[in-house]
Structures are given as structure tokens and as C-alpha cells.
Write a protein that holds these residues in place. Structure first.
Motif, short mmCIF file in Angstrom:
data_model
loop_
_atom_site.label_atom_id
_atom_site.label_comp_id
_atom_site.label_asym_id
_atom_site.label_seq_id
_atom_site.Cartn_x
_atom_site.Cartn_y
_atom_site.Cartn_z
N UNK A 11 4.13 10.54 -7.37
CA UNK A 11 4.66 10.89 -8.21
C UNK A 11 4.01 11.00 -9.53
N UNK A 12 3.13 10.22 -10.02
CA UNK A 12 2.41 10.49 -11.22
C UNK A 12 1.64 11.85 -11.17
N UNK A 46 2.23 14.74 -13.94
CA UNK A 46 1.15 15.53 -14.85
C UNK A 46 0.98 16.91 -14.50
N UNK A 47 1.17 17.27 -13.29
CA UNK A 47 1.07 18.86 -13.05
C UNK A 47 2.29 19.46 -13.79
N UNK A 48 3.53 19.15 -13.75
CA UNK A 48 4.38 19.66 -14.25
C UNK A 48 4.41 19.59 -15.70
N UNK A 49 3.85 18.42 -16.38
CA UNK A 49 3.48 18.69 -17.83
C UNK A 49 2.41 19.73 -18.35
N UNK A 50 1.79 19.76 -17.52
CA UNK A 50 0.43 20.75 -17.82
C UNK A 50 0.94 21.96 -17.65
N UNK A 51 1.84 22.34 -16.69
CA UNK A 51 2.32 23.67 -16.30
C UNK A 51 3.21 24.04 -17.53
N UNK A 100 0.72 -1.32 0.10
CA UNK A 100 -0.01 -0.03 -0.07
C UNK A 100 0.85 1.30 0.08
N UNK A 101 1.86 1.33 0.84
CA UNK A 101 2.71 2.49 0.97
C UNK A 101 3.43 2.63 -0.62
N UNK A 102 3.87 1.52 -1.13
CA UNK A 102 4.75 1.73 -2.70
C UNK A 102 3.21 2.38 -3.45
N UNK A 103 2.30 1.92 -3.61
CA UNK A 103 1.23 2.22 -4.33
C UNK A 103 0.92 3.97 -4.19
N UNK A 104 0.98 4.21 -3.03
CA UNK A 104 0.72 5.71 -2.60
C UNK A 104 1.76 6.68 -3.29
#
Length: 225
Positions: free
Chosen positions: A38-39, A43-48, A29-33
Motif C-alpha cells: 500500500x505504501x 508513493x507512486x500515485x503521489x509522484x505521478x 508477516x502477511x500484514x507487513x507485506x
């Protein structure tokens, strides 16, 4: 019982109640979070970055045109430009002639004294196919050929004959018509202002050549002889 009397107490039986032990956290569960966070960041950086790029002025690269080679200015090139312009140097004159015959000095018809009127078109110009051109580093010299002899056209239908009483009469034979045209042509050469017509043609030729060759001078002098 003796033990009790001696003050010794029987040991009490110890009983333990069940205690809930918390389960260990699952590592998956920790790895998934972490991956989800990170994803989201990526995505936020790509949009910016996309928004920033759209706000920047777009530079358009203009296609570079291939330069057109400048033709070499030669005698043949310029002579070819000139030779088709003969008609533009032609000066024209519409001439109405009046001819008088007295005492039979014009040997045709049966009458010794008569008057003749006629209409003639006169053209004078240059044959520019015979022009000579010389190109040097400092000048372009154009030598015109001699001006043409006048081109005289007599309209046969315009010829009218009058007797001394001003009565109109017609020629009687084809020979009379031929002789009348010859007489009218001679009269044009003698009395029409052909000299002024030649001057006009010469002026037209010089103006035409100066206009035609100005783009080829490239700092040279234009000389027209």
C-alpha cells in the motif's frame, strides 16, 4: 507355538517414523507485506500526481490595481492649471532704435542737433492669474484678461550720442541719462511694431490653452475669448 501351528501369526509391532509438519504461516508477516504494498502504491500515485501538476500551465493571477479617481473638472481646478503659465504667453522683441534730435526738440544735453542710438527689449503678454474659466456640460470657456502694456527695457550702456559730424559724445549729467532713456522709451512706443507683438502673444496664449486643456474637455467644446 500352537497358535503358529494353527496358522495364526503373531501380530507385528507397528512403529511410526517422525514426519516434519510445516509450520503455520505467521499472520504478522502477511500484514507487513500488505502495508508495504500500500505504501509503494501511495508513493507512486503521489509522484505521478506531482509530475502531472508540473506539466500543467501555471495561471498567474494579476493583482488588480485600485482605480484612480478622476478629479472633478471645476472652474477652480482649470484656473489653477492656467495661472502659472503667464511667461509662456509672452512675446519678446529685441529692438535697436535710432533717434534724431533737431532744433532742440529733445530738451536735454547742450546740443540742439544730435543722433542717438540705443538697444531695447520689449515684452508683451497676459497676466493669466486674472483669467476666468467657466465649465459647463457642453463647453469650457476661457476669458483672457486684457493684454498687458508693453514692458520696455532700455539698456543704458547701449545709448550712444553722435553730433552732426558723426562724432560720439557722452551725456554730462545723470539728468541727461534719465532724459535719454525717456526719449528712447517714447521712440519705442511710437516706432516699434508692438501691434504685431500683441498678435503673437495672443496666438501663443490660445495655442497654450488648447494644449493645456485638451485632456479636460471630455467631449466639451473649448471657447477662448
Amino acid at each position: 507355538m500352537n497358535n503358529l501351528l494353527n496358522g495364526d501369526r503373531a501380530p507385528e509391532s507397528t512403529s511410526f517414523s517422525s514426519v516434519d509438519i510445516p509450520p503455520k504461516p505467521h499472520r504478522r508477516n502477511n500484514v507487513t507485506v500488505i502495508i508495504s504494498c500500500i505504501t509503494i502504491i501511495i508513493v507512486a500515485l503521489a509522484v505521478a500526481f506531482s509530475i502531472y501538476t508540473l506539466k500543467q500551465p501555471t495561471s498567474v493571477v494579476e493583482p488588480q490595481s485600485t482605480p484612480v479617481p478622476t478629479p472633478q473638472i471645476t472652474n477652480t481646478l482649470l484656473a489653477g492649471k492656467i495661472e502659472g503659465m503667464s511667461e509662456l504667453t509672452t512675446a519678446k522683441l529685441s529692438y535697436n532704435g535710432f533717434l534724431q534730435s533737431a532744433d532742440g526738440n529733445i530738451p536735454f544735453l547742450t546740443k540742439k542737433t544730435f543722433f542717438m542710438t540705443y538697444h531695447a527689449d520689449i515684452k508683451v503678454g497676459f497676466d493669466l492669474s486674472a483669467v476666468k474659466v467657466n465649465v459647463s456640460d457642453t463647453s469650457i470657456t476661457v476669458t483672457l484678461p486684457p493684454i498687458n502694456d508693453p514692458d520696455i527695457t532700455i539698456d543704458p550702456d547701449s545709448i550712444k550720442f553722435y553730433n552732426k559730424d558723426a562724432a560720439i559724445f557722452n551725456w554730462t549729467t545723470k539728468e541727461d541719462a534719465v532724459e535719454a532713456i525717456k526719449a528712447a522709451t517714447a521712440d519705442v512706443n511710437e516706432n516699434a511694431d508692438i501691434a504685431s507683438l500683441k498678435e503673437q502673444s495672443d496666438s501663443q496664449a490660445r495655442t497654450l490653452l488648447a494644449s493645456l486643456l485638451k485632456d479636460y474637455l471630455d467631449g466639451r467644446n473649448l471657447i477662448i475669448n
